[in-house]
Design an enzyme around this catalytic site. Sequence first.
Site, PDB file in Angstrom:
ATOM      1  N   HIS A   1     -21.734  24.984 -25.049  1.00  0.00           N
ATOM      2  CA  HIS A   1     -21.183  25.019 -26.403  1.00  0.00           C
ATOM      3  C   HIS A   1     -19.670  24.849 -26.399  1.00  0.00           C
ATOM      4  O   HIS A   1     -19.103  24.069 -27.165  1.00  0.00           O
ATOM      5  CB  HIS A   1     -21.558  26.331 -27.085  1.00  0.00           C
ATOM      6  CG  HIS A   1     -20.932  26.494 -28.438  1.00  0.00           C
ATOM      7  ND1 HIS A   1     -19.721  27.133 -28.621  1.00  0.00           N
ATOM      8  CD2 HIS A   1     -21.320  26.063 -29.656  1.00  0.00           C
ATOM      9  CE1 HIS A   1     -19.405  27.101 -29.905  1.00  0.00           C
ATOM     10  NE2 HIS A   1     -20.355  26.468 -30.563  1.00  0.00           N
TER      11      HIS A   1
ATOM     12  N   CYS B   1      -1.563  -4.493  -2.051  1.00  0.00           N
ATOM     13  CA  CYS B   1      -1.704  -3.233  -2.774  1.00  0.00           C
ATOM     14  C   CYS B   1      -0.378  -2.487  -2.729  1.00  0.00           C
ATOM     15  O   CYS B   1       0.124  -2.161  -1.662  1.00  0.00           O
ATOM     16  CB  CYS B   1      -2.828  -2.379  -2.191  1.00  0.00           C
ATOM     17  SG  CYS B   1      -2.859  -2.239  -0.391  1.00  0.00           S
TER      18      CYS B   1
ATOM     19  N   GLU C   1      -0.200  -4.965   7.820  1.00  0.00           N
ATOM     20  CA  GLU C   1       0.933  -4.056   7.656  1.00  0.00           C
ATOM     21  C   GLU C   1       1.781  -3.955   8.913  1.00  0.00           C
ATOM     22  O   GLU C   1       2.723  -3.172   8.958  1.00  0.00           O
ATOM     23  CB  GLU C   1       0.412  -2.668   7.254  1.00  0.00           C
ATOM     24  CG  GLU C   1      -0.660  -2.119   8.180  1.00  0.00           C
ATOM     25  CD  GLU C   1      -1.368  -0.896   7.605  1.00  0.00           C
ATOM     26  OE1 GLU C   1      -0.820  -0.276   6.669  1.00  0.00           O
ATOM     27  OE2 GLU C   1      -2.468  -0.565   8.088  1.00  0.00           O
TER      28      GLU C   1
ATOM     29  N   ARG D   1      -8.782   4.871  -1.276  1.00  0.00           N
ATOM     30  CA  ARG D   1      -8.241   5.667  -0.168  1.00  0.00           C
ATOM     31  C   ARG D   1      -9.232   6.750   0.250  1.00  0.00           C
ATOM     32  O   ARG D   1      -9.410   7.753  -0.439  1.00  0.00           O
ATOM     33  CB  ARG D   1      -6.909   6.299  -0.579  1.00  0.00           C
ATOM     34  CG  ARG D   1      -5.797   5.285  -0.848  1.00  0.00           C
ATOM     35  CD  ARG D   1      -4.491   6.022  -1.133  1.00  0.00           C
ATOM     36  NE  ARG D   1      -3.369   5.109  -1.267  1.00  0.00           N
ATOM     37  CZ  ARG D   1      -2.930   4.636  -2.434  1.00  0.00           C
ATOM     38  NH1 ARG D   1      -3.542   4.973  -3.555  1.00  0.00           N
ATOM     39  NH2 ARG D   1      -1.899   3.817  -2.482  1.00  0.00           N
TER      40      ARG D   1
ATOM     41  N   ARG E   1     -10.682   1.571   2.330  1.00  0.00           N
ATOM     42  CA  ARG E   1      -9.926   1.680   3.577  1.00  0.00           C
ATOM     43  C   ARG E   1     -10.448   2.882   4.364  1.00  0.00           C
ATOM     44  O   ARG E   1     -10.485   4.002   3.848  1.00  0.00           O
ATOM     45  CB  ARG E   1      -8.436   1.850   3.284  1.00  0.00           C
ATOM     46  CG  ARG E   1      -7.566   1.865   4.556  1.00  0.00           C
ATOM     47  CD  ARG E   1      -6.089   1.971   4.216  1.00  0.00           C
ATOM     48  NE  ARG E   1      -5.753   3.273   3.650  1.00  0.00           N
ATOM     49  CZ  ARG E   1      -4.580   3.564   3.092  1.00  0.00           C
ATOM     50  NH1 ARG E   1      -3.645   2.620   2.999  1.00  0.00           N
ATOM     51  NH2 ARG E   1      -4.338   4.756   2.606  1.00  0.00           N
TER      52      ARG E   1
ATOM     53  N   GLY F   1      -0.214  -4.263   3.153  1.00  0.00           N
ATOM     54  CA  GLY F   1       0.367  -2.958   2.860  1.00  0.00           C
ATOM     55  C   GLY F   1       1.879  -3.109   2.868  1.00  0.00           C
ATOM     56  O   GLY F   1       2.498  -3.075   3.938  1.00  0.00           O
ATOM     57  N   SER F   2       2.448  -3.309   1.703  1.00  0.00           N
ATOM     58  CA  SER F   2       3.848  -3.739   1.645  1.00  0.00           C
ATOM     59  C   SER F   2       4.813  -2.684   2.184  1.00  0.00           C
ATOM     60  O   SER F   2       5.854  -3.028   2.756  1.00  0.00           O
ATOM     61  CB  SER F   2       4.226  -4.124   0.206  1.00  0.00           C
ATOM     62  OG  SER F   2       4.020  -3.049  -0.678  1.00  0.00           O
ATOM     63  N   ASN F   3       4.492  -1.413   2.044  1.00  0.00           N
ATOM     64  CA  ASN F   3       5.410  -0.376   2.546  1.00  0.00           C
ATOM     65  C   ASN F   3       5.532  -0.421   4.066  1.00  0.00           C
ATOM     66  O   ASN F   3       6.634  -0.477   4.617  1.00  0.00           O
ATOM     67  CB  ASN F   3       4.932   1.013   2.101  1.00  0.00           C
ATOM     68  CG  ASN F   3       5.244   1.278   0.646  1.00  0.00           C
ATOM     69  OD1 ASN F   3       6.128   0.670   0.064  1.00  0.00           O
ATOM     70  ND2 ASN F   3       4.492   2.186   0.042  1.00  0.00           N
ATOM     71  N   ASP F   4       4.385  -0.374   4.760  1.00  0.00           N
ATOM     72  CA  ASP F   4       4.433  -0.396   6.218  1.00  0.00           C
ATOM     73  C   ASP F   4       4.933  -1.736   6.741  1.00  0.00           C
ATOM     74  O   ASP F   4       5.680  -1.789   7.729  1.00  0.00           O
ATOM     75  CB  ASP F   4       3.048  -0.093   6.809  1.00  0.00           C
ATOM     76  CG  ASP F   4       2.832   1.408   7.003  1.00  0.00           C
ATOM     77  OD1 ASP F   4       3.823   2.154   6.983  1.00  0.00           O
ATOM     78  OD2 ASP F   4       1.673   1.824   7.165  1.00  0.00           O
TER      79      ASP F   4
END
Length: 793
Positions: free
Chosen positions: A418, A749, A678, A508, A576, A699-702
């Site tokens: 409810h 990504c 990456e 992830r 991944r 993986g653009s950061n790594d």
Amino acid sequence: MPEDILWFETLKRGDVPRVGGKNSSLGEMVQTLGSQGIAVPPGYATTADAYRRYMAHNRLDGVIADHMARFDDGRQTLAETGAAIRKAINGGDWPDEMRAAILAAYAELGRRAGVEAPSVAVRSSATAEDLPEASFAGQQETYLNVVGEKALLAACRRCYASLFTDRAITYRNVQGFAHQAVALSVGVQLMVRSDLGGSGVMFSIDTETGFDKVVLINAAWGLGENVVQGAVSPDEYQVFKPLLTEPGLVPIVEKRLGAKEKKMVYAGAEGGETKNLPTSKAERARFVLSDDEILHLARMAVTIEAHYGQAMDMEWARDGVTGALWIVQARPETVQSRHRAAMLHSYTVGAHGAEVTRGLAVGQAVVSAPVCLIEDVADIDRFEPGSVLVTSTTDPDWLPIMKRAAAIVTDHGGRTSHAAIVSRELGLPAIVGCGDATHVLHEGQVVTVACAGGDEGVVYDGAAEVSEAMIDPGHAPATRTKVMLNMANPTAAFRWWRLNADGVGLARMEFVISNAIKVHPLALTRFDQLTDAGVKAEVEALTRGYASKPAYFVDKLARGLARIAALVWPNPVIVRMSDFKTNEYAGLLGGAQFEPHEENPMIGFRGASRYYAPEYADGFALECEAIRRLRTEMGFANVVMMIPFCRTLTEADAVLAEMARHGLERGKDGLQVYVMAEIPSNIISAAEFAERFDGFSIGSNDLTQLTLGVDRDSERLAEVFSERDPAVLWMIRHLIETAHAVGRKVGLCGQAPSNDPDFARLLVQAGIDTISVTPDAFLAVKDNVAAAEGGLG
């Protein structure tokens, strides 16, 4: 003379004016859906005309009008008005022919059941009830296990009187229904012995997001009123509808064990009353429904929804003697059906106080306000408007203050209780089933009720920092470049179903492991080697009820990923495999014993190097088993595997061989395997990696970090770190050219395309196939990509 009694098999859904929404729907199902496997207990309904005749016979219309006039001009309180009207209705006499008709039908129902005085459920069905634009949410009463003529006639009177409970009067005033224009039909239905089995509620859509591809089922032991009223915290199951027709598949994407604190049963051997008993420890520790029963109920929900052509709210019961599953009510869903084209509100909680309690989230909003703790409905007059209502549970008597609350928090209840239904209808955030809210929260305490994190809601101490964004899901322009989503939290996935994304470019796995599983996989596969007694006890508690400790990991991981896979099905979902660093793995329960200490975990024992190593191979085996179950047993063949941080070709071969050992062979049964791009070696040896994998995800950061030799977390070097550095852009262009030459796809990504329209243009110019971003950035990236594609002509 109009009929007083109509059997269910003579009714259709168009008979709402005659028998109300509840009874007309039961008749519709009996008439039309029995041949399609929908079992409805037999019964009959008194008509709205019979109600009006009862009222006229006892001269009650004038009594009601007089008392309502006194209430409207302030001469009488709501409680005094309702009590006086109910007393008058309950004190009335039955017209002779109506009494005879009700009892003759009761005797006939007994003959059909082979019982002289059958046990029946007596339910109210208002003529304005269960319509798509108004949910009366239990405004009128239901009486269970009614046995004998005298008890039946009394229950029917009480149903008539329940049209004038305080909550029903208030609700009609809010909804704008004239009191005299609403009549009431009474449904008399053969009882299902769910007191010996189980019962609950199900919806043919997700109640919080409106996601229309799942069935939500709540279940508890005993009769169903405890689930409806929120008196227990039930089990919760979610089933993915599109795969229900595929033989052999088990697309159950959620199984959440509820506390199921008590059960409603028959009070005596002869029947006539009900009572609540505490459930046993064994009952609390096991699910009410088997997987086969869950799927059977879900198929019934799909059949009913298809017949009515709209989302449905249903009640079900399982007979504890025969094991048969029955549908005892079905009505249109009334909240999400009104919000199908609404703007999406996205809330983000920033700095906040300590977590005080948590439970099931209702809605997706975040509110800060002082607590008003009320444990008894008799005390509702002291409620402060705009407060957070904290209580054990609610029923319709609480409605007058619920609509003045900022948020609602309860100890008990599930998503179909409810409190949840009314909160949803009123647009209030609520957290139900906390277990200890009335114990840990205190009067006047300022708290933040946060329902923005998915299925679980959290109450924080104090007022948190909150930001809100408005997203128009119908705004996204068409693009040649596919724009996909980055997803981590499975419990929040369904809220983004209206975005019409091209898939999930990055799911992830680590989030599911750290938040849902919480245990290091080797603490499960090598449980006997654990040296910390406290850790062993925690693992035992988490895995209780599972066939084995590794089964806990596999089940939790498969179902968590299934919710993400369901969101965009049949579009691809790139999962991944685990990419924790050793220090992150060590933070999992039992992890410290199995992880080495590394000076630089960022480029240490992570990603692909773990999967074939003896130090972790049995952990990777569990990951593979979860993916295998997800694809083959649950049916999510849209799942693509992706291998992170794969440094060398030798490493790639070793991982693929390890996967094949566990039944995951690239190319078999349509399985695609991607690799993260990456590391500079992924780009330099792109042609050779393309022979082993079906696609790349940048993986653009790594990649930026390792190409430029810059610690991405260094504040001092922040100006040097840039995805638009010529060296990084060369890496991206070279990979795309090499991959496309051999028919492999390349995606990226990361957030850069949403923050930097020029970077999106550079990716589109380079020929990127997909860009994957967080859901809140999806529309901005679509705009940037569309502009970039337009510039290419």
